[in-house]
Scaffold this motif. Structure first.
Motif, PDB file in Angstrom:
ATOM      1  N   ARG A  74     -81.827  21.456 -60.043  1.00 25.53           N
ATOM      2  CA  ARG A  74     -82.385  22.714 -59.532  1.00 25.53           C
ATOM      3  C   ARG A  74     -83.893  22.654 -59.624  1.00 25.53           C
ATOM      4  NH1 ARG A  74     -79.985  25.516 -56.559  1.00 25.53           N
ATOM      5  NH2 ARG A  74     -79.996  23.411 -55.826  1.00 25.53           N
ATOM      6  N   PHE A 134     -68.090  20.983 -63.322  1.00 23.77           N
ATOM      7  CA  PHE A 134     -69.095  20.821 -62.270  1.00 23.77           C
ATOM      8  C   PHE A 134     -69.787  19.476 -62.396  1.00 23.77           C
ATOM      9  CE2 PHE A 134     -69.055  25.169 -63.973  1.00 23.77           C
ATOM     10  CZ  PHE A 134     -68.586  25.859 -62.865  1.00 23.77           C
ATOM     11  N   ILE A 135     -70.199  18.963 -61.239  1.00 17.91           N
ATOM     12  CA  ILE A 135     -71.124  17.828 -61.249  1.00 17.91           C
ATOM     13  C   ILE A 135     -72.524  18.408 -61.374  1.00 17.91           C
ATOM     14  CG2 ILE A 135     -72.150  16.006 -59.815  1.00 17.91           C
ATOM     15  CD1 ILE A 135     -69.389  15.479 -58.658  1.00 17.91           C
ATOM     16  N   TYR A 136     -73.320  17.817 -62.236  1.00 17.42           N
ATOM     17  CA  TYR A 136     -74.692  18.292 -62.419  1.00 17.42           C
ATOM     18  C   TYR A 136     -75.430  18.336 -61.075  1.00 17.42           C
ATOM     19  CZ  TYR A 136     -79.662  17.995 -63.207  1.00 17.42           C
ATOM     20  OH  TYR A 136     -81.008  18.213 -63.123  1.00 17.42           O
ATOM     21  N   SER A 137     -76.110  19.442 -60.845  1.00 16.57           N
ATOM     22  CA  SER A 137     -76.842  19.630 -59.600  1.00 16.57           C
ATOM     23  C   SER A 137     -78.306  19.946 -59.942  1.00 16.57           C
ATOM     24  CB  SER A 137     -76.188  20.808 -58.854  1.00 16.57           C
ATOM     25  OG  SER A 137     -76.944  21.218 -57.765  1.00 16.57           O
ATOM     26  N   TYR A 157     -81.007  22.507 -67.382  1.00 14.81           N
ATOM     27  CA  TYR A 157     -80.458  22.320 -66.030  1.00 14.81           C
ATOM     28  C   TYR A 157     -80.402  23.625 -65.236  1.00 14.81           C
ATOM     29  CZ  TYR A 157     -76.564  24.087 -68.758  1.00 14.81           C
ATOM     30  OH  TYR A 157     -75.816  24.849 -69.606  1.00 14.81           O
ATOM     31  N   CYS A 158     -80.682  24.754 -65.870  1.00 17.96           N
ATOM     32  CA  CYS A 158     -80.223  26.043 -65.322  1.00 17.96           C
ATOM     33  C   CYS A 158     -81.329  26.885 -64.682  1.00 17.96           C
ATOM     34  CB  CYS A 158     -79.549  26.841 -66.429  1.00 17.96           C
ATOM     35  SG  CYS A 158     -78.694  28.283 -65.778  1.00 17.96           S
ATOM     36  N   GLN A 200     -70.263  22.797 -72.062  1.00 18.61           N
ATOM     37  CA  GLN A 200     -71.110  21.968 -71.157  1.00 18.61           C
ATOM     38  C   GLN A 200     -70.964  20.464 -71.374  1.00 18.61           C
ATOM     39  OE1 GLN A 200     -71.851  23.893 -68.968  1.00 18.61           O
ATOM     40  NE2 GLN A 200     -72.691  25.822 -69.710  1.00 18.61           N
ATOM     41  N   ILE A 222     -76.877  28.791 -58.346  1.00 21.52           N
ATOM     42  CA  ILE A 222     -76.551  27.983 -59.537  1.00 21.52           C
ATOM     43  C   ILE A 222     -76.471  26.477 -59.258  1.00 21.52           C
ATOM     44  CG2 ILE A 222     -74.013  28.184 -59.426  1.00 21.52           C
ATOM     45  CD1 ILE A 222     -75.630  28.914 -62.645  1.00 21.52           C
ATOM     46  N   ARG A 223     -75.906  26.120 -58.100  1.00 18.65           N
ATOM     47  CA  ARG A 223     -75.834  24.701 -57.707  1.00 18.65           C
ATOM     48  C   ARG A 223     -76.203  24.584 -56.232  1.00 18.65           C
ATOM     49  NH1 ARG A 223     -72.026  25.534 -61.470  1.00 18.65           N
ATOM     50  NH2 ARG A 223     -70.892  26.759 -59.936  1.00 18.65           N
ATOM     51  N   PRO A 239     -68.544  28.484 -72.811  1.00 16.07           N
ATOM     52  CA  PRO A 239     -69.004  27.238 -72.184  1.00 16.07           C
ATOM     53  C   PRO A 239     -69.527  26.231 -73.211  1.00 16.07           C
ATOM     54  CG  PRO A 239     -69.770  29.120 -70.935  1.00 16.07           C
ATOM     55  CD  PRO A 239     -69.205  29.669 -72.221  1.00 16.07           C
ATOM     56  N   ASP A 242     -66.806  25.950 -69.678  1.00 11.63           N
ATOM     57  CA  ASP A 242     -67.488  25.334 -68.530  1.00 11.63           C
ATOM     58  C   ASP A 242     -67.985  23.966 -68.980  1.00 11.63           C
ATOM     59  OD1 ASP A 242     -67.288  27.747 -67.164  1.00 11.63           O
ATOM     60  OD2 ASP A 242     -69.398  28.286 -67.428  1.00 11.63           O
ATOM     61  N   ILE A 243     -67.870  22.978 -68.100  1.00 11.71           N
ATOM     62  CA  ILE A 243     -68.343  21.634 -68.435  1.00 11.71           C
ATOM     63  C   ILE A 243     -69.116  21.052 -67.245  1.00 11.71           C
ATOM     64  CG2 ILE A 243     -67.619  19.251 -68.946  1.00 11.71           C
ATOM     65  CD1 ILE A 243     -65.223  20.452 -70.443  1.00 11.71           C
ATOM     66  N   ILE A 244     -70.245  20.424 -67.561  1.00 12.73           N
ATOM     67  CA  ILE A 244     -71.019  19.712 -66.531  1.00 12.73           C
ATOM     68  C   ILE A 244     -70.860  18.214 -66.777  1.00 12.73           C
ATOM     69  CG2 ILE A 244     -73.332  19.244 -65.651  1.00 12.73           C
ATOM     70  CD1 ILE A 244     -74.145  22.076 -66.526  1.00 12.73           C
TER      71      ILE A 244
HETATM   72  N1  5AD Z   1     -75.513  21.959 -62.197  1.00 14.40           N
HETATM   73  C1  5AD Z   1     -74.196  22.036 -62.405  1.00 14.40           C
HETATM   74  N2  5AD Z   1     -73.596  23.044 -63.046  1.00 14.40           N
HETATM   75  C2  5AD Z   1     -74.386  24.039 -63.514  1.00 14.40           C
HETATM   76  N3  5AD Z   1     -74.090  25.153 -64.198  1.00 14.40           N
HETATM   77  C3  5AD Z   1     -75.241  25.819 -64.410  1.00 14.40           C
HETATM   78  N4  5AD Z   1     -76.275  25.153 -63.890  1.00 14.40           N
HETATM   79  C4  5AD Z   1     -75.770  24.026 -63.331  1.00 14.40           C
HETATM   80  C5  5AD Z   1     -76.342  22.936 -62.644  1.00 14.40           C
HETATM   81  N5  5AD Z   1     -77.662  22.837 -62.440  1.00 14.40           N
HETATM   82  C6  5AD Z   1     -72.732  25.504 -64.627  1.00 14.40           C
HETATM   83  C7  5AD Z   1     -72.645  25.647 -66.132  1.00 14.40           C
HETATM   84  C8  5AD Z   1     -72.554  27.121 -66.304  1.00 14.40           C
HETATM   85  C9  5AD Z   1     -71.801  27.542 -65.071  1.00 14.40           C
HETATM   86  C10 5AD Z   1     -71.904  28.978 -64.726  1.00 14.40           C
HETATM   87  O1  5AD Z   1     -72.368  26.742 -64.065  1.00 14.40           O
HETATM   88  O2  5AD Z   1     -71.472  25.016 -66.567  1.00 14.40           O
HETATM   89  O3  5AD Z   1     -71.891  27.500 -67.498  1.00 14.40           O
END
Ligand code: 5AD
Ligand code: SF4
Length: 474
Positions: A375, A370-373, A200-201, A301, A86-87, A299, A339-341
């Motif tokens: 992918r 989470f910090i955006y990661s 992002y996923c 986001q 996921i990250r 979530p 969940d929040i990015i």
């Molecule tokens: N970067 C950061 N957080 C992410 N999530 C999913 N993909 C990413 C990403 N690329 C987080 C989302 C999701 C949770 C399971 O992980 O918030 O709901």
């Protein structure tokens, strides 16, 4: 070697053909039925509940083949890493572990090391393993767990590395053995995969298309769990609210939830929800049945509509608030998490402030932040990004302060109240301290002379911390 390698391009394809339910793909030939006899396996799980549940399947298959599951990686004959993609930090942990395991492989070349789960579905990961990690003997993906007996046999007889990962859309496979790790709470898969393609996923690529199990198969499983003394089940899917769409059901999730409630199993939870498919009817069903727990993980986001659009989330903050308002109106004691990015590409300070504002509006009981990661292979990873990592970290810590603040306030509301707790376990340090969860999914540590695991008991809350409650049995 006839390896089958993953392809993100193939993993992205979605056709409209109906979900196929396969009931006889899993088999163990007589000649390999005892392959694991006298052998031990250490299985390590990373990531989400889908992986936890998959690990129960893997353990079920291995036990069927005679393996004994153990907790000690130093002495195991086989080590399996069920990984999460996921990250980046989830992947880094796995690569760290693979590096660490090399010493065992050097000491005992007959040791088998396998990697499966979401990382196995990524071609960049497989390229790296082929190039740099010869200690890995077997790689299998999320779609072919049922092939584990045949793959293990191949590794053992050829002593060559085997990689088999399917990047097809996937089918529903029934009839694989399961070894449940907990004896009073169970995960129940209802839908696999994801069609949402949030930008992002990686999940839609690693887990394939949305495909639902038949309602009758799910109800049968829940009824059997109930008969076997299970007190709580959690319906699982990457996006449970899409349940049944592929089978032509109308609002299939609400129908399923109601049918599951009617089995009278004591506690029902579900995760994860997506605001896109979430219906008001689901809230009404939650309210109608006492055995559906008053807890929703939804979530969001981001609290900003432009960012949500760039994320491909397909709902607005107005709609999200509408769901929240209805939930609180219909089920006032419902706890609510999200969940929040932070730091999605080019997120401005104002857009981040909208997330803080939404947080104040919903006052979540809990949030995973989470910090955006980036992918590889996802659309967002192609976007240029003008936000520095330092800014992202600063935003995360500002948000986390808010998360803690509301978590504490929400927990304080439980002070001096009596709650129903499903007893999970006993403290290792103190034989009078037990733990379990309330209906609203709050962790409670409580004092009691005695409390049987798997029973639901009354606990008076005496202290509220940020992430747990303290209490005593009454
Ligand atoms: N970067 C950061 N957080 C992410 N999530 C999913 N993909 C990413 C990403 N690329 C987080 C989302 C999701 C949770 C399971 O992980 O918030 O709901
Ligand atoms: Fe990780 Fe997502 Fe795979 Fe679960 S489905 S293991 S969260 S990448």
């Amino acid at each position: 070697m006839d390896n089958k390698l993953p392809s993100l391009i193939n993993a992205k394809k979605r056709s409209i053909h109906e979900t196929e339910i396969q009931r006889d793909l899993f088999y163990v030939d007589e000649k390999i039925a005892n392959l694991g006899s006298g052998k031990t396996c250490y299985l390590r799980t990373y990531g989400c509940q889908a992986n936890e549940r998959d690990s129960e399947t893997i353990a079920g298959i291995l036990k069927r083949m005679g393996f004994t599951m153990i907790d000690d990686e130093k002495t195991a004959d086989m080590i399996i890493l069920n990984t999460c993609a996921i990250r980046k930090n989830a992947e880094d942990k796995v690569f760290g572990e693979i590096g660490y395991l090399k010493q065992y492989k050097d000491q005992r070349p007959e040791l088998i090391i396998a990697l499966c789960g979401c990382m196995a579905q990524e071609e960049a990961v497989i390229d790296l393993i082929i190039d740099k990690y010869p200690q890995i003997d077997l790689v299998f993906g999320t779609h072919n767990i049922y092939r584990l007996p045949q793959l293990l046999h191949q590794v053992m007889i050829t002593q060559e590395r085997v990689i088999e990962v399917f990047s097809k859309e996937g089918e529903v496979i029934e009839g694989i053995p399961t070894d449940r790790f907990i004896k009073h709470k169970a995960w129940v898969n209802i839908i696999y995969g994801c069609n949402k393609f949030c930008t992002y996923c990686i999940v839609p690529y690693t887990r394939g298309k949305e495909r639902s199990r038949l309602l009758s198969d799910i109800i049968k499983e829940v009824s059997e769990l109930k008969e076997n003394g299970y007190k709580e089940i959690t319906l699982l899917g990457q996006n449970v609210n899409a349940y049944g769409k592929d089978l032509g059901y109308q609002d299939g999730f609400s129908r399923l939830l109601e049918a599951v409630a009617q089995t009278n199993i004591e506690r029902i939870r579900f995760t994860t929800s997506h605001p896109w498919d979430f219906t008001d009817e689901t809230i009404d069903i939650m309210a109608r049945y006492d055995n559906i727990m008053p807890f929703l993980h939804l979530p969001v986001q981001s609290g900003n509509n432009e960012i949500l659009k760039l994320m491909g989330r397909r709902y607005t903050i107005e709609r999200y608030k509408e769901i929240y308002d209805r939930l609180k109106k219909v089920i006032p004691n419902c706890s609510f998490s999200t969940d929040i990015i932070v730091g999605f590409p080019n997120e401005t300070e104002e857009q981040f402030n909208d997330t803080l504002e939404l947080y104040d509006y919903c006052q979540f009981d809990n949030a995973y932040t989470f910090i955006y990661s980036p992918r590889e292979g996802t659309p967002a990873a192609q976007m240029e990004d003008n936000v520095s990592y330092q800014d992202k970290q600063r935003r995360l810590s500002i948000l986390n302060e808010k998360v803690d603040h509301y978590a504490k306030i929400k927990n304080e509301a439980y002070l001096n109240k009596t709650v129903k707790v499903l007893v999970d376990g006993l403290s290792k340090k103190n034989k009078n301290v037990f733990s379990g969860y309330t209906q609203t999914n709050k962790l409670v540590n409580f004092i009691a002379d005695e409390a049987k695991i798997g029973t639901i008991i009354d606990v008076l809350i005496t202290d509220a911390k940020t992430w747990s409650l303290n209490g005593k049995r009454i």
